[in-house]
Design a protein around this motif. Structure first.
Motif, PDB file in Angstrom:
ATOM      1  N   ASP A 109      34.396  15.361  36.438  1.00 25.21           N
ATOM      2  CA  ASP A 109      33.949  14.242  35.596  1.00 25.21           C
ATOM      3  C   ASP A 109      32.465  14.373  35.276  1.00 25.21           C
ATOM      4  N   LEU A 110      31.678  14.708  36.303  1.00 24.95           N
ATOM      5  CA  LEU A 110      30.236  14.840  36.089  1.00 24.95           C
ATOM      6  C   LEU A 110      29.935  15.960  35.090  1.00 24.95           C
ATOM      7  N   GLU A 111      30.666  17.062  35.201  1.00 25.49           N
ATOM      8  CA  GLU A 111      30.469  18.160  34.252  1.00 25.49           C
ATOM      9  C   GLU A 111      30.749  17.699  32.827  1.00 25.49           C
ATOM     10  N   VAL A 112      31.823  16.948  32.672  1.00 29.70           N
ATOM     11  CA  VAL A 112      32.203  16.467  31.328  1.00 29.70           C
ATOM     12  C   VAL A 112      31.160  15.476  30.814  1.00 29.70           C
ATOM     13  N   TRP A 113      30.804  14.510  31.656  1.00 29.65           N
ATOM     14  CA  TRP A 113      29.871  13.467  31.210  1.00 29.65           C
ATOM     15  C   TRP A 113      28.483  14.029  30.938  1.00 29.65           C
ATOM     16  N   CYS A 114      28.116  15.078  31.678  1.00 29.71           N
ATOM     17  CA  CYS A 114      26.798  15.690  31.469  1.00 29.71           C
ATOM     18  C   CYS A 114      26.886  16.856  30.480  1.00 29.71           C
ATOM     19  N   LYS A 115      28.045  17.060  29.920  1.00 34.24           N
ATOM     20  CA  LYS A 115      28.276  18.154  28.941  1.00 34.24           C
ATOM     21  C   LYS A 115      27.798  19.489  29.507  1.00 34.24           C
ATOM     22  N   ASP A 116      28.252  19.803  30.715  1.00 38.16           N
ATOM     23  CA  ASP A 116      27.814  21.004  31.408  1.00 38.16           C
ATOM     24  C   ASP A 116      29.028  21.696  32.037  1.00 38.16           C
ATOM     25  N   GLU A 117      29.980  22.047  31.190  1.00 33.85           N
ATOM     26  CA  GLU A 117      31.214  22.651  31.707  1.00 33.85           C
ATOM     27  C   GLU A 117      31.096  24.171  31.740  1.00 33.85           C
ATOM     28  N   THR A 118      31.763  24.771  32.713  1.00 34.35           N
ATOM     29  CA  THR A 118      31.711  26.225  32.870  1.00 34.35           C
ATOM     30  C   THR A 118      32.579  26.894  31.811  1.00 34.35           C
ATOM     31  N   ALA A 119      31.981  27.870  31.160  1.00 30.90           N
ATOM     32  CA  ALA A 119      32.715  28.532  30.078  1.00 30.90           C
ATOM     33  C   ALA A 119      33.710  29.552  30.608  1.00 30.90           C
ATOM     34  N   CYS A 120      33.407  30.156  31.757  1.00 28.76           N
ATOM     35  CA  CYS A 120      34.203  31.286  32.241  1.00 28.76           C
ATOM     36  C   CYS A 120      34.819  30.971  33.602  1.00 28.76           C
ATOM     37  N   PRO A 121      36.052  30.512  33.647  1.00 27.01           N
ATOM     38  CA  PRO A 121      36.648  30.150  34.930  1.00 27.01           C
ATOM     39  C   PRO A 121      37.137  31.362  35.727  1.00 27.01           C
ATOM     40  N   VAL A 122      37.529  31.135  36.965  1.00 30.09           N
ATOM     41  CA  VAL A 122      38.091  32.211  37.802  1.00 30.09           C
ATOM     42  C   VAL A 122      39.352  32.748  37.117  1.00 30.09           C
ATOM     43  N   PRO A 123      39.415  34.071  36.911  1.00 28.70           N
ATOM     44  CA  PRO A 123      40.601  34.603  36.228  1.00 28.70           C
ATOM     45  C   PRO A 123      41.869  34.456  37.061  1.00 28.70           C
ATOM     46  N   ASP A 124      42.989  34.454  36.367  1.00 29.65           N
ATOM     47  CA  ASP A 124      44.290  34.401  37.031  1.00 29.65           C
ATOM     48  C   ASP A 124      44.926  35.777  36.932  1.00 29.65           C
ATOM     49  N   LEU A 125      45.098  36.458  38.062  1.00 28.16           N
ATOM     50  CA  LEU A 125      45.723  37.775  38.010  1.00 28.16           C
ATOM     51  C   LEU A 125      47.212  37.618  37.690  1.00 28.16           C
ATOM     52  N   PRO A 126      47.716  38.389  36.745  1.00 28.89           N
ATOM     53  CA  PRO A 126      49.134  38.266  36.400  1.00 28.89           C
ATOM     54  C   PRO A 126      50.054  38.701  37.544  1.00 28.89           C
ATOM     55  N   LYS A 127      49.540  39.641  38.349  1.00 38.31           N
ATOM     56  CA  LYS A 127      50.356  40.176  39.446  1.00 38.31           C
ATOM     57  C   LYS A 127      49.524  40.231  40.723  1.00 38.31           C
ATOM     58  N   ALA A 128      50.121  39.851  41.829  1.00 36.07           N
ATOM     59  CA  ALA A 128      49.390  39.891  43.096  1.00 36.07           C
ATOM     60  C   ALA A 128      49.364  41.314  43.640  1.00 36.07           C
TER      61      ALA A 128
END
Lengths: 378, 176
Positions: A109-128
């Motif tokens: 919520d704080l990220e949204v309200w302060c307009k400070d969201e992360t552009a690059c999230p932790v990737p999701d590996l397709p295969k473990a």
């Protein structure tokens, strides 16, 4: 997450159902919830059965007891956030998990309200990774991708927060419990560490949890809240390789070998240099030896670790300062939100884990903080 | 005795500051004060000059009806949420939400006294900016003026009300 189209369409039954869902997710009986929120058991039962609706003060008290925002009770079918424990605390696991998720939502919520969201999230590996070799390759790849350098442990936390926006919190687990993590479409990736563990131990836990975040999609689809023994071993392998680069470790060992053995004081010294526990260091050496087809006895390794722990007990002061429960960026965002009148003083107090009076005192102090640092054009 | 200032809603920070300044009892005599049920719980203590906790007990004032306590029903909350930005419920204290929801059901004679920027901002955004009032203005109207810290002043209220007015112009924070 769906929401009801408008508050006016809400029935008492719908609110009652959400109250029941929230209470059960928090793992409370009606009696326990009633005592925590100071709402009568019969009233709570009436609310949950849709016979009548709570007033705002009652709903607020229940929301606080359930670690949910008021908006939760207006949702149609809220998604259930999952917390994966490495080692679930014997006592209060539901409470710790619930608080962890609440902090994650606040952070988002704080990220949204302060307009400070992360552009690059932790990737999701397709295969473990299917085996230790694959986990090792993944660790080498991630170390390079994150540019962690030759001594990754001291920088890993900062890099994960800044580059991938991982939300890292600390709580004290008693009497046991290590770390946990969660990944959700709403708030992203988050890790919960045990503030009672030493910093070196937490470094390893952080790397271990990172493996779970990277492989969340692959592993959690079939088993949302529990991990297999193999998954945990792969996570340990990943953490070990990530934090202790083989080439750098070999170079650091250098001529410390004595008759083909590494004396324990040298191992302790290396653990300090790489900012990992002596356990992690010795297991890494064990793993490297196994990979090179050396004959190593696991029982002997465990015995060595016990001795090393005893020897390093006095020198390892890394648990002296417990970390703050909320990360620095979270606290900065809360201050920014308060200054720009995006949140109230009461909310600020709640977010910072301080009393309303302490928050009011903070507002008094920072009322004169509008001055800006000016750079001269000349 | 006719009270000098009627229809006054207070939020928790104001009650705490009034107790800290030792002005509570005098103000209660002079004003027709209303507080939300949640606010009664939020205003629990203040810190004296030495930093010691001093409990705030409103029970005698409530029992003697020197102050009025109100509740907000779920249906009123639901209507507030349906008309305005749902995130207000997360950004505001429950006590402030209670006061704002109540104010929107009352006539324009009512005033909400707060020391919280977001309250004035939201009031302006829902076209009720003129119903916000600072503690400085309240004390001035009942002849109890004194120097106060910034967040209790008219200047602070005006500044935050302007922010809300800008939000309203930019169509932020309203659903309709």
């Amino acid at each position: 997450m769906n929401e009801k189209t408008g508050g006016l369409s809400l029935t008492h039954g719908a609110v009652g159902e959400m109250l029941r869902v929230a209470r059960e997710r928090r793992g409370l009986s009606q009696g326990q919830a009633s005592a925590m929120a100071k709402v009568g058991v019969s009233s709570l039962s009436d609310f949950e059965n849709g016979k009548r609706a709570p007033s705002l003060d009652q709903l607020s008290a229940l929301a606080a007891a359930y670690d949910q925002p008021l908006t939760f009770f207006f949702e149609d079918s809220p998604t259930k956030e999952v917390v994966l424990w490495r080692q679930r605390p014997i006592e209060g696991a539901d409470e710790h998990a619930s608080r962890f998720l609440k902090w994650c939502r606040w952070y988002r919520d704080l990220e949204v309200w302060c307009k400070d969201e992360t552009a690059c999230p932790v990737p999701d590996l397709p295969k473990a990774p299917a085996n230790f070799q694959a986990a090792e390759r993944l660790a080498i790849n991630i170390r390079s991708q994150l540019d962690l350098g030759e001594y990754p442990a001291p920088v890993l936390l900062k890099v994960l927060e800044e580059k991938w926006g991982v939300k890292v919190f600390h709580q004290e687990f008693e009497p046991t419990g290590t770390a946990a993590c969660s990944k959700d479409a709403s708030f992203g990736a988050a890790i919960l560490l045990n503030a009672k563990s030493s910093r070196r131990r937490r470094n390893f836990d952080l790397a271990h949890e990172l493996f779970h975040l990277l492989t969340w999609k692959a592993f959690r689809a079939d088993s949302p809240e529990t991990s297999t023994d193999l998954e945990e071993k792969l996570a340990n392998k990943f953490a070990s390789v990530l934090l202790l680069p083989e080439e750098k470790l070999k170079a650091a060992i250098g001529d410390r070998w004595v008759e083909n053995r590494l004396p324990l004081p040298a191992a302790i010294d290396l653990a300090r240099a790489f900012d990992v526990s002596v356990d992690a260091l010795i297991w890494r050496l064990h793993g490297m030896a196994v990979k090179n087809d050396a004959v190593v006895d696991e029982g002997r390794t465990r015995a060595l670790i016990d001795k090393a722990r005893a020897l390093s007990r006095l020198s390892d002061e890394s648990s002296a300062d417990p970390p703050p429960s909320r990360p620095e960026r979270f606290r900065d965002l809360a201050v920014h939100a308060l200054r720009s009148a995006e949140i109230s003083v009461g909310r600020f107090a709640e977010y910072m884990g301080i009393s309303r009076q302490a928050a009011m005192a903070y507002v008094d102090e920072e009322a004169g903080g509008d001055e800006a640092f000016e750079l001269s054009a000349s | 005795m006719t009270k000098r200032l009627s229809f006054l809603l207070l939020d928790a920070n104001i009650i705490i500051e009034l107790w800290r300044l030792g002005l509570w009892n005098r103000l209660v005599e002079l004003c027709d004060i209303h507080v939300g049920q949640t606010v009664v719980g939020e205003a629990d203590f203040f810190l004296d000059a030495s930093g010691n906790r001093v409990a705030i007990d409103l029970s005698a004032d409530i029992a003697s009806r020197r102050i009025q306590v109100f509740q907000v029903e779920f249906s009123e909350l639901a209507e507030f949420r349906s008309r305005y930005d749902p995130s207000y419920l997360a950004k505001l204290d429950p006590g402030e939400t209670e006061a704002l929801v109540k104010l929107l059901t009352l006539s324009s004679d009512w005033r909400l006294c707060s020391a919280d920027g977001i309250v004035f901002k939201v009031l302006a955004n829902v076209q009720r900016g003129e119903q916000g009032i600072s503690l400085e203005e309240v004390l001035g109207q009942v002849g109890m003026s004194r120097p106060l810290r910034k967040q209790y002043t008219r200047e602070f209220r005006t500044e935050k009300t302007k922010l809300g007015a800008i939000d309203a112009i930019q169509n932020r924070g309203r659903k309709e």
